[in-house]
Enzyme design. Structure first.
Site, PDB file in Angstrom:
ATOM      1  CB  SER A 149      -9.380   3.969   6.454  1.00  0.00           C
ATOM      2  OG  SER A 149      -9.602   3.941   5.077  1.00  0.00           O
ATOM      3  CG  ASP A 209     -12.741   2.390   4.654  1.00  0.00           C
ATOM      4  OD1 ASP A 209     -12.298   3.234   5.459  1.00  0.00           O
ATOM      5  OD2 ASP A 209     -12.432   2.387   3.448  1.00  0.00           O
ATOM      6  CG  HIS A 212      -1.762   1.253   1.302  1.00  0.00           C
ATOM      7  ND1 HIS A 212      -2.982   1.327   0.667  1.00  0.00           N
ATOM      8  CD2 HIS A 212      -1.552   2.459   1.872  1.00  0.00           C
ATOM      9  CE1 HIS A 212      -3.494   2.533   0.856  1.00  0.00           C
ATOM     10  NE2 HIS A 212      -2.650   3.244   1.582  1.00  0.00           N
ATOM     11  CE  LYS A 214      -9.548   0.864   2.733  1.00  0.00           C
ATOM     12  NZ  LYS A 214      -9.721   2.151   2.083  1.00  0.00           N
ATOM     13  NE  ARG A 221     -11.040   9.387   7.513  1.00  0.00           N
ATOM     14  CZ  ARG A 221     -10.104   8.621   6.936  1.00  0.00           C
ATOM     15  NH1 ARG A 221     -10.374   7.384   6.575  1.00  0.00           N
ATOM     16  NH2 ARG A 221      -8.902   9.097   6.743  1.00  0.00           N
TER      17      ARG A 221
HETATM   18  N1  IUR Z   1      -6.556   5.537   1.689  1.00  0.00           N
HETATM   19  C1  IUR Z   1      -7.411   4.804   2.439  1.00  0.00           C
HETATM   20  O1  IUR Z   1      -7.760   3.694   2.085  1.00  0.00           O
HETATM   21  N2  IUR Z   1      -7.871   5.330   3.592  1.00  0.00           N
HETATM   22  C2  IUR Z   1      -7.518   6.542   4.035  1.00  0.00           C
HETATM   23  O2  IUR Z   1      -7.958   6.958   5.083  1.00  0.00           O
HETATM   24  C3  IUR Z   1      -6.611   7.306   3.236  1.00  0.00           C
HETATM   25  C4  IUR Z   1      -6.169   6.783   2.063  1.00  0.00           C
HETATM   26  I1  IUR Z   1      -6.051   9.201   3.823  1.00  0.00           I
END
Ligand code: IUR
Length: 446
Positions: free
Chosen positions: A185, A163, A84, A189, A170
């Site tokens: 968040s 999420d 990521h 995932k 958000r």
């Molecule tokens: N990418 C995500 O998946 N969640 C987040 O809170 C952010 C970027 I900033």
């Protein structure tokens, strides 16, 4: 059982939420029993009061459990990996890394995102390839991993539904930049992908979410702790994001540069990131004894063509016509016969003789974003053909009047101010600055 207003009050007053409190709140979000205003109030309370590491751990786990958690065949135990990135300019690492890891024996169910603010999104890049389908069900992901070993897909409806609700709110409540919320968040995932190992590319610098190394490190540590807390071997690289990664920015152009990299002609900075992040994953899965062997295996997979072969198979498995995939991966591709080329190009010239000492990646990205390469609102289309190619590298000597940047644009055409912003992104000096490596630090699990 406490009521939702009671949970909000607790966090508002700076108290710690218990595991039961967090579970109750996330269940209410997922079951749509919490009102939007209540979710918004809790997000703001978390933004203002923060969370202890135990609370972040529980938040992440409960978010992960709000939807489907993928499961893999036993034979893949220890092999399922992902990466990521917190977002960069010209960041095409995933397009090279996923097939390179697959070529090294990993299973890579990469779930990527779309462009956010000035940063590009892997899904948008891939969709500039005619036929590429980023929408794949969990069953299809399993099938593709069985035959190709990697895929790059969007988040399905079933994955971490909490999420989806919280992320939209958000944005609407100015609570995006909360470390506990970002951690929950991102890692929930990744947890739902049931990974064996995860590497995080946490960027810092002018064109990154966090501008300085120290705050990027704080985020990296929270992400690493949350990942390891879910039983995923998690590491992080802290990488500089001041200019651009590689020389191309914009969707089709980045696909072109990724394919050239997979053909062995990649820029050094992109290769450094790919081999470092990939090497860390091979080390974390115990496939190699040390990082340098991991780096070497990834580099060999890219330079030797094994990763290109995987990329071609992945394209075919995700809907690209065989003829198109073959043509994109052949030795002398006419890229613009397949990928859309913008109607107009414009070259900017160096204003003086000098050495390229800086290129402001943020300024460049902001302009092409406005010209259609990115989106301002969720769901808007992007123009895949819009972008730019840097024609110079840091440290290169350039003469007055020589082209240094090629802009690809359509409608709207760049305004005078935008051209000035692009031109001001180039800084010329007398001597080259000493080149710093892109990766400043690494965090590996013990
Ligand atoms: N990418 C995500 O998946 N969640 C987040 O809170 C952010 C970027 I900033």
């Amino acid at each position: 059982m406490p009521s939702i207003p009671e949970l909000i009050r607790k966090k508002r007053d700076g108290e710690q939420l218990t595991d039961e409190d967090i579970k109750l709140f996330i269940n209410a979000v997922t079951a749509k029993k919490a009102q939007q205003c209540q979710i918004g109030a809790m997000l703001m309370a978390i933004w203002l009061r923060g969370m202890q590491s135990g609370e972040i751990q529980t938040l992440t786990r409960e978010m992960m459990l709000s939807g489907e958690v993928m499961s893999w065949p036993n034979e893949w135990k220890g092999l399922v990996v992902d990466k990521h990135s917190t977002g960069g300019v010209g960041d095409k690492v995933s397009l090279v890394l996923a097939p390179a890891l697959a070529a090294c024996g990993c299973k890579v169910p990469m779930i990527s995102g779309r462009g956010l603010a000035h940063t590009g999104g892997t899904l948008d890049k891939l969709e500039s390839i005619p036929g590429f389908n980023i929408h794949q069900s969990s069953a299809q992901v399993l099938d593709i991993l069985g035959s190709v070993d990697c895929c790059i897909v969007g988040q399905t409806e079933m994955l971490v539904p909490a999420d989806r609700v919280m992320y939209a709110l958000r944005d609407a409540t100015s609570t995006v930049d909360s470390l506990p919320l970002i951690t929950g968040s991102i890692i929930s995932k990744k947890g739902a992908e049931s990974l064996s190992a995860l590497v995080l590319d946490v960027k810092f610098g002018r064109a990154a979410l966090y501008k300085d190394l120290q705050s990027a490190k704080e985020l990296a540590q929270l992400l690493v702790d949350a990942g390891n807390g879910l039983g995923i071997r998690t590491g992080a690289a802290l990488s500089r994001m001041d200019g651009t990664i590689g020389r191309c920015v914009g969707n089709s152009l980045e696909v072109m540069e990724s394919l050239e990299t997979l053909k062995g002609n990649g820029p050094g900075d992109l290769m450094e990131l790919v081999t470092t992040l990939g090497g860390m994953l091979l080390l974390m899965t115990d496939m190699v004894p040390d990082l340098s062997e991991g780096r070497k295996q990834i580099s060999d997979a890219v330079i030797g063509g094994a990763a290109l072969y995987k990329f071609q198979a992945m394209m075919e498995a995700q809907g690209v016509a065989n003829e198109t995939a073959r043509s994109l991966c052949s030795a002398h591709t006419d890229y613009f016969s397949i990928l859309r080329k913008s109607e107009h190009q414009m070259e900017l010239e160096a204003p003086a003789d000098g050495v390229v000492v800086d290129v402001d990646g943020l300024a460049l990205a902001q302009v092409i974003h406005k010209l259609g390469a990115g989106r301002s609102n969720v769901g808007e289309p992007v123009n895949h053909s819009v972008g730019l190619e840097l024609l110079v590298s840091l440290g290169q000597r350039i003469s007055k009047g020589a082209p240094w940047l090629r802009l690809h644009y359509e409608d709207p055409a760049p305004s005078r101010d935008q051209i000035l912003q692009l031109q001001n992104a180039l800084t010329l000096g007398h001597d080259a600055n000493p080149q710093q490596g892109l990766v400043a630090e690494m965090m590996l699990p013990r």
